[in-house]
Design a protein around this motif. Structure first.
Motif, PDB file in Angstrom:
ATOM      1  N   ARG A   1       5.031  -9.731  -3.897  1.00 25.44           N
ATOM      2  CA  ARG A   1       3.569  -9.676  -3.868  1.00 25.44           C
ATOM      3  C   ARG A   1       2.985 -10.189  -5.191  1.00 25.44           C
ATOM      4  O   ARG A   1       3.613 -10.057  -6.256  1.00 25.44           O
ATOM      5  CB  ARG A   1       3.096  -8.259  -3.578  1.00 25.44           C
ATOM      6  CG  ARG A   1       3.488  -7.787  -2.178  1.00 25.44           C
ATOM      7  CD  ARG A   1       2.593  -6.698  -1.640  1.00 25.44           C
ATOM      8  NE  ARG A   1       3.007  -6.311  -0.301  1.00 25.44           N
ATOM      9  CZ  ARG A   1       2.625  -6.918   0.824  1.00 25.44           C
ATOM     10  NH1 ARG A   1       1.807  -7.954   0.749  1.00 25.44           N
ATOM     11  NH2 ARG A   1       3.045  -6.502   2.002  1.00 25.44           N
TER      12      ARG A   1
ATOM     13  N   GLY B   1      -1.896  -7.299   3.241  1.00 25.01           N
ATOM     14  CA  GLY B   1      -1.962  -7.473   1.795  1.00 25.01           C
ATOM     15  C   GLY B   1      -2.772  -8.704   1.441  1.00 25.01           C
ATOM     16  O   GLY B   1      -2.646  -9.755   2.090  1.00 25.01           O
TER      17      GLY B   1
ATOM     18  N   TYR C   1       2.373  -1.962   4.541  1.00 21.69           N
ATOM     19  CA  TYR C   1       2.293  -2.710   3.289  1.00 21.69           C
ATOM     20  C   TYR C   1       3.611  -2.631   2.516  1.00 21.69           C
ATOM     21  O   TYR C   1       4.105  -3.638   2.003  1.00 21.69           O
ATOM     22  CB  TYR C   1       1.150  -2.151   2.448  1.00 21.69           C
ATOM     23  CG  TYR C   1       0.939  -2.846   1.120  1.00 21.69           C
ATOM     24  CD1 TYR C   1       0.250  -4.053   1.046  1.00 21.69           C
ATOM     25  CD2 TYR C   1       1.421  -2.292  -0.060  1.00 21.69           C
ATOM     26  CE1 TYR C   1       0.044  -4.689  -0.172  1.00 21.69           C
ATOM     27  CE2 TYR C   1       1.228  -2.922  -1.277  1.00 21.69           C
ATOM     28  CZ  TYR C   1       0.537  -4.115  -1.325  1.00 21.69           C
ATOM     29  OH  TYR C   1       0.349  -4.743  -2.532  1.00 21.69           O
TER      30      TYR C   1
ATOM     31  N   MET D   1      -6.821  -2.166   6.550  1.00 22.46           N
ATOM     32  CA  MET D   1      -6.221  -1.295   5.537  1.00 22.46           C
ATOM     33  C   MET D   1      -7.153  -0.160   5.134  1.00 22.46           C
ATOM     34  O   MET D   1      -6.714   0.965   4.892  1.00 22.46           O
ATOM     35  CB  MET D   1      -5.860  -2.124   4.303  1.00 22.46           C
ATOM     36  CG  MET D   1      -4.693  -3.080   4.498  1.00 22.46           C
ATOM     37  SD  MET D   1      -3.112  -2.257   4.711  1.00 22.46           S
ATOM     38  CE  MET D   1      -2.822  -1.633   3.047  1.00 22.46           C
TER      39      MET D   1
END
Length: 352
Positions: free
Chosen positions: A279, A235, A222, A198
């Motif tokens: 999330r 993530g 993401y 990332m």
């Protein structure tokens, strides 16, 4: 520098296929990261580009050249490995210039290229030292410097930070990002660490079982994953997945006491199995309910609450500030349905 194009590349060991018809374009100057769990084929794919593994079928191109059957030395690539592979009896300066010396380059040219690489990597104070007098991070910078002096068309990194401790990994991650920004070279980087992916990548290639699951910019993967695997892999902490069934235009989730989560997507038939993905940062813990706050991990400005559901499942909730709900308390979690993603319970493909 040049781009890299893979067209239907296959790798077999005997009758066992480990890379399955992979096609991929990496643009000139792009920082591309191959990411995935151990055994997914990311290092094998990198070694096929380098010429260290034979390509069973398909085509590998660097720039406009077909290098599928070319020797590694003819491909215009330089590779940095997990292990530093430095000569212990040579100084930093000698290690960095060794490849050029072996190829008969003039001493003045070698000195100039080593000096430039040393400047970029801030190694000027260490040029006369032997590898044993360097830290792990400094040794890895020397290995990268050895690649830089060769002036390759493409840099290949095979999990170069995996042997470093946590603090050095962060420092070297920044160094590699700065290096790419300064020299603008095409770089292909292999890691199983999605944080590295990332933070470093222009483009991420998510691999599983020798196949590409999805390709895209870090924040695209993401925010808009194509399936459960990508959603869960990209993530940290990982996305929570709650099993449910379709009820009209909503999904009923037993782990949340039968709560209905409205879905602004095309759902399958009534009663079909669906996964609701949320999330950790999009969940809020409240007192009272059918869940249990098991463990709280405090990391300073952020904490992770590990929640147990009645069906034996687990969820992670990211909280900030001083949380006053004690461990072992009965709790519930809430979230905005707009923050949820929905996946087919059978195929695990994203529902849109």
């Amino acid at each position: 520098m040049s781009g890299v194009t893979l067209t239907n590349v296959v790798k077999k060991y005997g009758e066992t296929k480990v890379i399955h018809e992979v096609s991929l374009g990496i643009e000139e100057g792009e920082f591309c990261v191959f990411v995935g769990p151990s055994g997914c084929g990311k290092s094998t794919l990198l070694r096929m580009i380098a010429g260290l593994e034979e390509t069973t079928d398909g085509k590998v191109e660097i720039g406009v050249r077909d290098v599928t059957r070319a020797e590694p030395a003819e491909r215009g690539v330089a590779m940095v490995f997990q292990t530093y592979a430095l000569y212990p009896h040579m100084s930093v300066e000698e290690n960095m210039g060794f490849g050029l010396r072996m190829n008969g380059h003039p001493k003045a040219e070698i000195k100039e290229k080593v000096a430039e690489a040393s400047r970029i990597l801030k190694l000027d104070d260490y040029l006369k030292r032997k590898p044993k007098a360097l830290s792990g991070g400094q040794r890895q910078r020397v290995a990268i410097g050895r690649a830089i002096v060769r002036g390759p068309e493409v840099f290949l990194f095979d999990e170069p930070l995996s042997n470093l401790d946590a603090e050095l990994r962060v420092d070297m991650r920044v160094e590699i990002a700065r290096l790419h920004k300064e020299i603008g070279a095409t770089m292909i980087y292999v890691t199983h660490d999605q944080v590295e992916a990332m933070t470093l990548a222009d483009k991420i290639v998510v691999l599983r079982a020798g196949q590409i699951e999805q390709v895209g910019a870090p924040m695209h993967l993401y925010k808009d994953p194509d399936n459960r695997f990508v959603a869960g892999f990209i993530g940290s902490p990982s996305m929570n997945f709650l099993a449910g069934t379709v009820t009209g235009n909503a999904v009923t989730v037993p782990a949340l006491g039968g709560r209905e989560v409205s879905a602004n997507v095309t759902l399958p038939a009534e009663g079909s199995a669906v996964l609701v993905g949320v999330r950790p940062q999009n969940l809020t813990v409240v007192e009272g309910g059918g869940l249990t706050l098991d463990i709280r991990e405090r990391l300073g400005g952020v904490a992770y609450d590990h929640i147990l559901t009645p069906d034996g499942g687990k969820m992670i909730v990211e909280t900030r500030g001083d949380e006053d709900i004690p461990e072992s308390s009965a709790v519930d979690v809430t979230f905005d349905p707009a923050d949820a993603l929905f996946f087919d319970g059978s195929t695990e493909a994203r529902l849109r």
